[in-house]
Design an enzyme around this catalytic site. Structure first.
Site, PDB file in Angstrom:
ATOM      1  N   ASP A  26      40.514  18.921  22.330  1.00  0.00           N
ATOM      2  CA  ASP A  26      40.659  18.835  23.776  1.00  0.00           C
ATOM      3  C   ASP A  26      40.670  17.339  24.119  1.00  0.00           C
ATOM      4  OD1 ASP A  26      40.374  19.424  26.572  1.00  0.00           O
ATOM      5  OD2 ASP A  26      38.220  19.085  26.355  1.00  0.00           O
ATOM      6  N   PHE A  27      41.085  16.986  25.326  1.00  0.00           N
ATOM      7  CA  PHE A  27      41.117  15.550  25.670  1.00  0.00           C
ATOM      8  C   PHE A  27      39.879  15.127  26.473  1.00  0.00           C
ATOM      9  CE2 PHE A  27      42.429  11.817  28.132  1.00  0.00           C
ATOM     10  CZ  PHE A  27      42.746  10.967  27.086  1.00  0.00           C
ATOM     11  N   ASP A  28      39.824  15.527  27.744  1.00  0.00           N
ATOM     12  CA  ASP A  28      38.723  15.062  28.610  1.00  0.00           C
ATOM     13  C   ASP A  28      37.386  15.654  28.170  1.00  0.00           C
ATOM     14  OD1 ASP A  28      39.984  13.720  31.275  1.00  0.00           O
ATOM     15  OD2 ASP A  28      41.319  15.252  30.470  1.00  0.00           O
ATOM     16  N   ASP A 195      35.189  21.000  24.929  1.00  0.00           N
ATOM     17  CA  ASP A 195      33.979  21.128  25.763  1.00  0.00           C
ATOM     18  C   ASP A 195      34.172  22.047  26.970  1.00  0.00           C
ATOM     19  OD1 ASP A 195      35.713  19.333  27.143  1.00  0.00           O
ATOM     20  OD2 ASP A 195      34.011  18.684  28.355  1.00  0.00           O
TER      21      ASP A 195
HETATM   22 MG   LIG Z   1      37.471  18.947  28.204  1.00  0.00          MG
END
Ligand SMILES: [Mg+2]
Length: 255
Positions: A26-28, A195
């Site tokens: 995932d990124f953020d 997350d």
């Molecule tokens: Mg995220």
């Protein structure tokens, strides 16, 4: 959840790392720390360096809720193999239908939420993100958004940090996106790190034995079997993954 870097779990991580594995991130909140203004999100220089090296040893993909072009500009020069945007939808054949749905929603929501100052509608073409971080009465703003989107009919709502995402109900999620990437890149297994609520769609597929899910964060319950305590530990995982491939003699082909 077991800590993925605990000595007791080293063997499991090694087995995956030495298999024909695809790495998904995932990124953020995973590769990039959460920042108060989402537009400022960026890879820390150390993570960028490590990820570049990881991408030399493993096929890597990033699956984000952001639009694909948005993530691509933040990952320029890193060398990840694929970027999948819009919570798993983009790119996807048959997106025109989703685009039409989103096009229909937007004016309806603009009208219904016109009285709310501070709510921003981000059009990501295949989904909408309704940001309420700039509203003074955030709780009421969120309630107003939820009322407005419920009236759209057959949708999927994904709650983010001070944002409500609206997607077509039957659009592919991150789990489907990862499975498709496995096929495309001819990998047998995957390690996936994330997350968010949407990352749970990936973790839900873990029982197949082909996936090792790593949830980032200590608070929320997760379907993943493993965790990192927070985003600040992601570099440690990247380093461990590099070490495991170095140890089994695969050479870093260099950038
Ligand atoms: Mg995220």
């Amino acid at each position: 959840l077991k800590h993925v870097l605990a000595p007791a779990n080293r063997e499991v991580l090694a087995q995956f790392a030495w298999s024909n594995v695809l790495l998904g991130f995932d990124f953020d909140g995973t590769l990039a720390p959460i920042v108060s203004e989402p537009d400022r999100a960026a890879l820390p220089p150390s993570t960028r360096r490590l990820l570049r090296s990881v991408a030399n040893y493993y096929p890597c993909i990033v699956i984000s809720g952001r639009s694909r072009s948005d993530v691509a500009k933040r990952l320029r020069g890193v060398g990840v193999h694929e970027i999948i945007g819009n919570h798993g939808i983009e790119p996807w054949h048959g997106t025109l239908r989703y685009r039409r749905e989103v096009d229909r929603w937007r004016p309806l929501l603009e009208r219904r939420l016109a009285a709310w100052r501070g709510i921003a509608i981000e059009d990501k073409r295949l989904s909408l993100a309704l940001h309420y971080r700039h509203c003074r009465k955030r709780r009421q703003a969120r309630a107003a958004i939820l009322r407005a989107v419920q009236a759209l009919g057959d949708i999927r709502v994904i709650h983010g940090k001070l944002v409500v995402n609206v997607l077509p109900r039957d659009a592919p999620h991150k789990g489907i996106a990862l499975e498709n990437a496995l096929d495309r890149l001819r990998c047998d297994t995957a390690i996936y790190v994330g997350d968010d609520e949407t990352d749970e769609d990936v973790f839900a597929m873990e029982d197949s034995g082909r996936f090792l899910g790593v949830h980032v964060g200590s608070k929320r319950a997760s379907l993943a079997s493993y965790r990192l305590r927070g985003q600040s530990e992601v570099n440690r995982l990247l380093r461990a993954l590099i070490d495991l491939r170095r140890r089994c003699g695969r050479r870093d082909p260099g950038p």
